[in-house]
Design a protein around this motif. Structure first.
Motif, mmCIF file in Angstrom:
data_model
loop_
_atom_site.group_PDB
_atom_site.id
_atom_site.type_symbol
_atom_site.label_atom_id
_atom_site.label_comp_id
_atom_site.label_asym_id
_atom_site.label_seq_id
_atom_site.Cartn_x
_atom_site.Cartn_y
_atom_site.Cartn_z
ATOM 1 N N ASP A 164 29.535 -35.100 58.406
ATOM 2 C CA ASP A 164 30.239 -33.882 57.654
ATOM 3 C C ASP A 164 30.672 -34.333 56.415
ATOM 4 O OD1 ASP A 164 31.623 -31.796 57.016
ATOM 5 O OD2 ASP A 164 33.085 -31.619 58.796
ATOM 6 N N LEU A 165 30.183 -33.488 55.328
ATOM 7 C CA LEU A 165 30.389 -33.858 54.074
ATOM 8 C C LEU A 165 31.753 -33.171 53.454
ATOM 9 C CD1 LEU A 165 27.097 -33.522 52.013
ATOM 10 C CD2 LEU A 165 28.044 -35.175 53.373
ATOM 11 N N GLN A 166 32.528 -32.263 54.310
ATOM 12 C CA GLN A 166 33.804 -31.983 53.820
ATOM 13 C C GLN A 166 33.838 -31.525 52.367
ATOM 14 O OE1 GLN A 166 36.648 -35.012 55.382
ATOM 15 N NE2 GLN A 166 35.187 -35.546 56.838
ATOM 16 N N GLY A 167 32.949 -30.722 52.150
ATOM 17 C CA GLY A 167 33.211 -30.065 50.702
ATOM 18 C C GLY A 167 32.905 -31.031 49.476
ATOM 19 N N LYS A 168 32.456 -32.308 50.000
ATOM 20 C CA LYS A 168 32.105 -33.359 48.885
ATOM 21 C C LYS A 168 30.866 -33.047 48.094
ATOM 22 C CE LYS A 168 36.014 -35.268 50.008
ATOM 23 N NZ LYS A 168 36.830 -34.125 50.438
ATOM 24 N N HIS A 169 30.569 -33.538 46.937
ATOM 25 C CA HIS A 169 29.347 -33.360 46.021
ATOM 26 C C HIS A 169 28.689 -34.670 45.508
ATOM 27 C CE1 HIS A 169 29.017 -28.991 46.679
ATOM 28 N NE2 HIS A 169 30.498 -28.922 46.640
ATOM 29 N N TYR A 170 29.686 -35.747 45.548
ATOM 30 C CA TYR A 170 29.129 -36.872 45.307
ATOM 31 C C TYR A 170 29.541 -38.027 46.183
ATOM 32 C CZ TYR A 170 29.119 -41.526 42.747
ATOM 33 O OH TYR A 170 28.680 -42.542 42.291
ATOM 34 N N LEU A 171 28.278 -38.523 46.469
ATOM 35 C CA LEU A 171 28.503 -39.721 47.530
ATOM 36 C C LEU A 171 28.006 -41.027 46.888
ATOM 37 C CD1 LEU A 171 26.753 -37.661 50.277
ATOM 38 C CD2 LEU A 171 29.119 -37.621 49.994
ATOM 39 N N VAL A 215 22.562 -52.501 57.001
ATOM 40 C CA VAL A 215 22.051 -51.779 57.901
ATOM 41 C C VAL A 215 22.986 -51.694 59.097
ATOM 42 C CG1 VAL A 215 20.697 -53.403 59.088
ATOM 43 C CG2 VAL A 215 19.818 -51.009 58.972
ATOM 44 N N TRP A 216 23.677 -52.654 59.363
ATOM 45 C CA TRP A 216 24.519 -52.587 60.799
ATOM 46 C C TRP A 216 25.743 -51.922 60.536
ATOM 47 C CZ3 TRP A 216 22.910 -56.992 58.435
ATOM 48 C CH2 TRP A 216 23.913 -57.676 57.892
ATOM 49 N N ALA A 217 26.008 -51.676 58.983
ATOM 50 C CA ALA A 217 27.568 -51.258 58.908
ATOM 51 C C ALA A 217 27.588 -50.291 57.563
ATOM 52 C CB ALA A 217 28.499 -52.325 58.838
ATOM 53 N N LEU A 218 26.830 -49.337 57.532
ATOM 54 C CA LEU A 218 26.799 -48.525 56.578
ATOM 55 C C LEU A 218 28.215 -47.880 56.303
ATOM 56 C CD1 LEU A 218 23.284 -46.619 56.649
ATOM 57 C CD2 LEU A 218 23.948 -48.519 54.861
ATOM 58 N N GLN A 219 28.346 -47.549 54.989
ATOM 59 C CA GLN A 219 29.749 -46.872 54.614
ATOM 60 C C GLN A 219 29.312 -45.732 53.903
ATOM 61 O OE1 GLN A 219 32.961 -47.749 55.160
ATOM 62 N NE2 GLN A 219 33.669 -45.962 54.191
ATOM 63 N N VAL A 220 29.639 -44.609 53.808
ATOM 64 C CA VAL A 220 29.631 -43.299 53.195
ATOM 65 C C VAL A 220 30.864 -43.112 52.744
ATOM 66 C CG1 VAL A 220 28.558 -40.918 53.167
ATOM 67 C CG2 VAL A 220 27.464 -42.920 54.630
ATOM 68 N N CYS A 221 31.031 -42.927 51.367
ATOM 69 C CA CYS A 221 32.229 -42.360 50.874
ATOM 70 C C CYS A 221 31.844 -41.054 50.066
ATOM 71 C CB CYS A 221 32.692 -43.490 49.696
ATOM 72 S SG CYS A 221 33.405 -44.984 50.539
ATOM 73 N N GLY A 222 32.687 -40.185 49.947
ATOM 74 C CA GLY A 222 32.623 -38.695 49.290
ATOM 75 C C GLY A 222 33.653 -38.570 48.442
ATOM 76 N N TRP A 223 33.424 -37.959 47.136
ATOM 77 C CA TRP A 223 34.197 -37.253 46.073
ATOM 78 C C TRP A 223 34.080 -35.798 45.924
ATOM 79 C CZ3 TRP A 223 32.692 -42.124 46.412
ATOM 80 C CH2 TRP A 223 33.785 -43.287 46.299
ATOM 81 N N LYS A 224 34.832 -35.123 45.632
ATOM 82 C CA LYS A 224 34.579 -33.690 45.169
ATOM 83 C C LYS A 224 33.478 -33.530 44.338
ATOM 84 C CE LYS A 224 36.812 -29.483 43.581
ATOM 85 N NZ LYS A 224 38.123 -28.820 43.549
ATOM 86 N N SER A 282 36.433 -41.633 53.432
ATOM 87 C CA SER A 282 35.544 -42.105 54.084
ATOM 88 C C SER A 282 34.922 -41.093 54.973
ATOM 89 C CB SER A 282 36.021 -43.296 54.742
ATOM 90 O OG SER A 282 35.272 -44.214 55.658
ATOM 91 N N LEU A 283 33.670 -40.752 54.550
ATOM 92 C CA LEU A 283 33.016 -40.051 55.765
ATOM 93 C C LEU A 283 32.330 -40.428 56.790
ATOM 94 C CD1 LEU A 283 31.242 -37.631 52.856
ATOM 95 C CD2 LEU A 283 33.562 -37.387 53.957
ATOM 96 N N HIS A 284 31.865 -41.791 56.818
ATOM 97 C CA HIS A 284 31.353 -42.581 57.688
ATOM 98 C C HIS A 284 31.604 -44.212 57.346
ATOM 99 C CE1 HIS A 284 28.649 -43.813 60.910
ATOM 100 N NE2 HIS A 284 28.062 -44.787 60.126
ATOM 101 N N GLY A 285 32.187 -44.788 58.598
ATOM 102 C CA GLY A 285 32.581 -46.372 58.269
ATOM 103 C C GLY A 285 33.763 -46.400 58.018
#
Length: 150
Positions: free
Chosen positions: A102-109, A115-124, A137-140
């Motif tokens: 879920d991107l929660q309104g973020k437009h920059y990731l 591969v076993w521990a991907l981190q996805v960070c998001g900013w407006k 932190s959107l994932h991780g």
């Protein structure tokens, strides 16, 4: 016989419309817009296809990157209506896919990690990251730090 039946149906429809029982106004459709993101993939050894989806786009009109590997920057845009849920699927080659982030309104990731521990960070926005703001932190499990202010 068929000709008489058609005339009777036409006459009946005319009477119903004249009585005001039929409305001819179509419901107003929502105009489609777009949801656009920028992804900086800062990974080592991960090959993945990134797909951006919304409630409106579904799988049929998802925007996918094609396989990306290593450090790369790219943009994705997909049809979007106000109120849509927006999410990212990361289809990892030779690893575990990450579905429904879920991107929660973020437009920059930023996507990072092995591969076993991907981190996805998001900013407006990219500007929010560049200003040094902490991201979400959107994932991780790691914290998401913005760029060091210049």
């Amino acid at each position: 016989m068929v000709h008489i039946a058609k005339k009777m149906m036409t006459a009946g429809a005319t009477l119903v419309a004249a009585a005001g029982l039929v409305t001819t106004t179509a419901p107003t459709a929502h105009a489609e817009g777009s949801y656009n993101i920028r992804i900086d993939a800062i990974t080592t050894g991960v090959i993945a296809d990134y797909c951006l989806l919304t409630t409106t786009s579904g799988n049929a009109r998802a925007a996918c990157s094609g396989n990306k590997w290593g450090d790369t920057t790219f943009r994705l845009g997909v049809v979007h209506n106000t109120g849509d849920r927006v999410w990212l699927d990361i289809n990892v080659v030779g690893g575990t896919d990450r579905k429904g982030i879920d991107l929660q309104g973020k437009h920059y990731l930023q996507v990072s990690g092995p591969v076993w521990a991907l981190q996805v960070c998001g900013w407006k926005s990219l500007a929010s990251h560049a200003a040094g703001n902490e991201g979400w932190s959107l994932h991780g499990t790691d914290r998401c730090f913005g760029a060091a202010p210049q």
